[in-house]
Design a protein around this motif. Sequence first.
Motif, PDB file in Angstrom:
ATOM      1  N   SER A  84      45.978 -41.903 -62.175  1.00 15.47           N
ATOM      2  CA  SER A  84      44.777 -41.736 -63.007  1.00 15.47           C
ATOM      3  C   SER A  84      43.514 -41.489 -62.175  1.00 15.47           C
ATOM      4  CB  SER A  84      44.596 -42.914 -63.966  1.00 15.47           C
ATOM      5  OG  SER A  84      44.753 -44.123 -63.289  1.00 15.47           O
ATOM      6  N   ASP A  85      43.619 -41.598 -60.857  1.00 17.02           N
ATOM      7  CA  ASP A  85      42.461 -41.284 -60.002  1.00 17.02           C
ATOM      8  C   ASP A  85      42.445 -39.819 -59.577  1.00 17.02           C
ATOM      9  OD1 ASP A  85      41.515 -43.872 -59.975  1.00 17.02           O
ATOM     10  OD2 ASP A  85      42.814 -44.440 -58.292  1.00 17.02           O
ATOM     11  N   ASN A  86      43.467 -39.068 -59.941  1.00 21.64           N
ATOM     12  CA  ASN A  86      43.536 -37.675 -59.479  1.00 21.64           C
ATOM     13  C   ASN A  86      42.319 -36.867 -59.947  1.00 21.64           C
ATOM     14  OD1 ASN A  86      44.505 -34.697 -60.333  1.00 21.64           O
ATOM     15  ND2 ASN A  86      45.451 -35.332 -58.429  1.00 21.64           N
ATOM     16  N   ARG A  87      41.724 -36.152 -59.006  1.00 20.71           N
ATOM     17  CA  ARG A  87      40.474 -35.443 -59.265  1.00 20.71           C
ATOM     18  C   ARG A  87      40.617 -34.321 -60.288  1.00 20.71           C
ATOM     19  NH1 ARG A  87      35.467 -34.998 -57.068  1.00 20.71           N
ATOM     20  NH2 ARG A  87      34.988 -32.787 -56.900  1.00 20.71           N
ATOM     21  N   GLU A  88      41.717 -33.559 -60.165  1.00 28.17           N
ATOM     22  CA  GLU A  88      41.906 -32.431 -61.085  1.00 28.17           C
ATOM     23  C   GLU A  88      42.066 -32.929 -62.527  1.00 28.17           C
ATOM     24  OE1 GLU A  88      44.732 -29.599 -59.591  1.00 28.17           O
ATOM     25  OE2 GLU A  88      44.833 -28.563 -61.542  1.00 28.17           O
ATOM     26  N   LEU A  89      42.838 -33.999 -62.673  1.00 23.88           N
ATOM     27  CA  LEU A  89      43.014 -34.602 -64.001  1.00 23.88           C
ATOM     28  C   LEU A  89      41.675 -35.133 -64.517  1.00 23.88           C
ATOM     29  CD1 LEU A  89      44.954 -35.735 -66.283  1.00 23.88           C
ATOM     30  CD2 LEU A  89      45.024 -37.837 -64.945  1.00 23.88           C
ATOM     31  N   GLN A  90      40.981 -35.868 -63.671  1.00 23.18           N
ATOM     32  CA  GLN A  90      39.689 -36.452 -64.067  1.00 23.18           C
ATOM     33  C   GLN A  90      38.712 -35.373 -64.525  1.00 23.18           C
ATOM     34  OE1 GLN A  90      38.362 -39.489 -64.158  1.00 23.18           O
ATOM     35  NE2 GLN A  90      39.731 -40.854 -63.052  1.00 23.18           N
ATOM     36  N   GLN A  91      38.643 -34.279 -63.750  1.00 23.98           N
ATOM     37  CA  GLN A  91      37.703 -33.208 -64.094  1.00 23.98           C
ATOM     38  C   GLN A  91      38.103 -32.527 -65.398  1.00 23.98           C
ATOM     39  OE1 GLN A  91      37.687 -30.844 -60.516  1.00 23.98           O
ATOM     40  NE2 GLN A  91      35.964 -31.963 -59.643  1.00 23.98           N
ATOM     41  N   GLY A  92      39.403 -32.346 -65.602  1.00 23.86           N
ATOM     42  CA  GLY A  92      39.895 -31.743 -66.840  1.00 23.86           C
ATOM     43  C   GLY A  92      39.548 -32.609 -68.045  1.00 23.86           C
ATOM     44  N   LEU A  93      39.815 -33.903 -67.931  1.00 28.02           N
ATOM     45  CA  LEU A  93      39.535 -34.810 -69.053  1.00 28.02           C
ATOM     46  C   LEU A  93      38.045 -34.837 -69.353  1.00 28.02           C
ATOM     47  CD1 LEU A  93      41.951 -37.793 -68.260  1.00 28.02           C
ATOM     48  CD2 LEU A  93      42.336 -35.849 -69.788  1.00 28.02           C
ATOM     49  N   GLU A  94      37.262 -34.739 -68.300  1.00 31.56           N
ATOM     50  CA  GLU A  94      35.800 -34.723 -68.453  1.00 31.56           C
ATOM     51  C   GLU A  94      35.370 -33.534 -69.329  1.00 31.56           C
ATOM     52  OE1 GLU A  94      33.619 -36.993 -67.176  1.00 31.56           O
ATOM     53  OE2 GLU A  94      32.037 -35.847 -68.194  1.00 31.56           O
ATOM     54  N   LYS A  95      36.039 -32.390 -69.136  1.00 29.21           N
ATOM     55  CA  LYS A  95      35.729 -31.197 -69.955  1.00 29.21           C
ATOM     56  C   LYS A  95      36.038 -31.473 -71.428  1.00 29.21           C
ATOM     57  CE  LYS A  95      37.937 -27.552 -68.276  1.00 29.21           C
ATOM     58  NZ  LYS A  95      38.412 -26.201 -68.045  1.00 29.21           N
ATOM     59  N   ASN A  96      37.201 -32.081 -71.689  1.00 25.81           N
ATOM     60  CA  ASN A  96      37.550 -32.414 -73.081  1.00 25.81           C
ATOM     61  C   ASN A  96      36.553 -33.409 -73.670  1.00 25.81           C
ATOM     62  OD1 ASN A  96      39.709 -30.778 -73.684  1.00 25.81           O
ATOM     63  ND2 ASN A  96      41.217 -32.407 -73.797  1.00 25.81           N
ATOM     64  N   ARG A  97      36.140 -34.380 -72.861  1.00 27.22           N
ATOM     65  CA  ARG A  97      35.192 -35.381 -73.376  1.00 27.22           C
ATOM     66  C   ARG A  97      33.830 -34.757 -73.651  1.00 27.22           C
ATOM     67  NH1 ARG A  97      37.691 -38.929 -69.457  1.00 27.22           N
ATOM     68  NH2 ARG A  97      35.917 -38.628 -68.068  1.00 27.22           N
ATOM     69  N   HIS A  98      33.482 -33.737 -72.867  1.00 26.80           N
ATOM     70  CA  HIS A  98      32.228 -33.023 -73.087  1.00 26.80           C
ATOM     71  C   HIS A  98      32.256 -32.353 -74.464  1.00 26.80           C
ATOM     72  CE1 HIS A  98      28.567 -31.112 -71.772  1.00 26.80           C
ATOM     73  NE2 HIS A  98      29.013 -29.972 -72.263  1.00 26.80           N
ATOM     74  N   PHE A  99      33.390 -31.718 -74.792  1.00 25.31           N
ATOM     75  CA  PHE A  99      33.524 -31.119 -76.122  1.00 25.31           C
ATOM     76  C   PHE A  99      33.467 -32.199 -77.200  1.00 25.31           C
ATOM     77  CE2 PHE A  99      36.385 -30.186 -79.711  1.00 25.31           C
ATOM     78  CZ  PHE A  99      35.560 -29.294 -80.371  1.00 25.31           C
ATOM     79  N   ARG A 100      34.124 -33.316 -76.947  1.00 24.40           N
ATOM     80  CA  ARG A 100      34.124 -34.439 -77.891  1.00 24.40           C
ATOM     81  C   ARG A 100      32.702 -34.892 -78.242  1.00 24.40           C
ATOM     82  NH1 ARG A 100      38.056 -37.615 -79.677  1.00 24.40           N
ATOM     83  NH2 ARG A 100      39.989 -36.942 -78.738  1.00 24.40           N
ATOM     84  N   SER A 101      31.855 -35.003 -77.196  1.00 21.37           N
ATOM     85  CA  SER A 101      30.479 -35.471 -77.428  1.00 21.37           C
ATOM     86  C   SER A 101      29.725 -34.477 -78.293  1.00 21.37           C
ATOM     87  CB  SER A 101      29.719 -35.614 -76.110  1.00 21.37           C
ATOM     88  OG  SER A 101      30.414 -36.466 -75.270  1.00 21.37           O
ATOM     89  N   TRP A 102      29.877 -33.195 -77.971  1.00 26.08           N
ATOM     90  CA  TRP A 102      29.202 -32.155 -78.759  1.00 26.08           C
ATOM     91  C   TRP A 102      29.729 -32.183 -80.203  1.00 26.08           C
ATOM     92  CZ3 TRP A 102      31.270 -28.090 -81.505  1.00 26.08           C
ATOM     93  CH2 TRP A 102      30.329 -27.203 -82.039  1.00 26.08           C
TER      94      TRP A 102
END
Length: 284
Positions: A84-102
């Motif tokens: 769960s510390d993997n950077r690529e995964l973290q960055q990808g999930l961050e993109k989904n969460r960005h859409f979630r907030s919007w």
Amino acid sequence: MPHSIDLHTHSAASDGVLAPGELVVRAHRAGISLLALTDHDEVNGCEEAHSTALTLGMRFLHGVEISVTWSAMTIHIIGLGIDSDNRELQQGLEKNRHFRSWRAVEMGRRLEKRGIPGGYEAASRLAGGRIVSRTHFAKFLVEKGLASDVRAVFQHYLKPGKAGYVSGQWATLEEAVAWILAANGVAVIAHPARYRLTAGKLRRLLQQFIAAGGAGIEVVSGGHCEQDIPHLATLAKRHGLQASVGSDFHDPDYSWSRLGMIPQLPPECDPVWQQFLEKAENRV
Ligand code: AMP
Ligand code: MN
Ligand code: MN
Ligand code: MN
């Protein structure tokens, strides 16, 4: 029928109600010996869950449930045994969460247009600073007395075509699988029977998923009917996919899913968890 393995559960890190540690304690009490925490687009509950599991001597897999837009609909892809510390995964999930907030702001705006103000603020409050899900909006609408329960709210306000629904702009299927693989995890299609796909479309989804590097499907899910199980077991075998089991637990007071209360996998299935048990044994 209790099952000692549950590879699809939610905590308050997404739209579940229990803290990650509380979830693990409850799972342990329910007789579960291998548990995965799979919050929506979020992995920050895994550490707490893992340390509680260690104190109880229970096996635990770090997991995630990634929202994907595929063929103009939302599909969920589970990642199991991820770093769960993997950077690529973290960055990808961050993109989904960005859409979630919007999307949460937009859902609030659309409900307000229909004469229901305050949805965004209430859902954000219910989420307590964590990801905002449609489940949080559903709770607000039930509290407002606009529907009798969460299921009815989805039916009338939150599913595609209804006033509060905003169509997804989530990760692609290929992206989600790539993030999971980058984090050394195994990708599994969540509750395939819930999408109500035609046989042809489901075949296309499975083929595209396998081509992307996906390995398994949930054959047994709290979101499935008993009749779905033999059909999905056959599909898994035909496509060479491993089989997973998960309750999709969110809330002890909400009846559609109970921790571990799911049927057994049919014997012809290749269980996805076997590789994790073997890995653990090799480490000893
Ligand atoms: P989201 O990822 O924010 O779009 O929210 C999806 C979540 O809403 C699912 O993971 C479920 O927890 C919940 N959900 C979706 N459909 C229903 C339904 N018909 N009844 C109750 N909960 C639902
Ligand atoms: Mn959920
Ligand atoms: Mn799901
Ligand atoms: Mn889920």
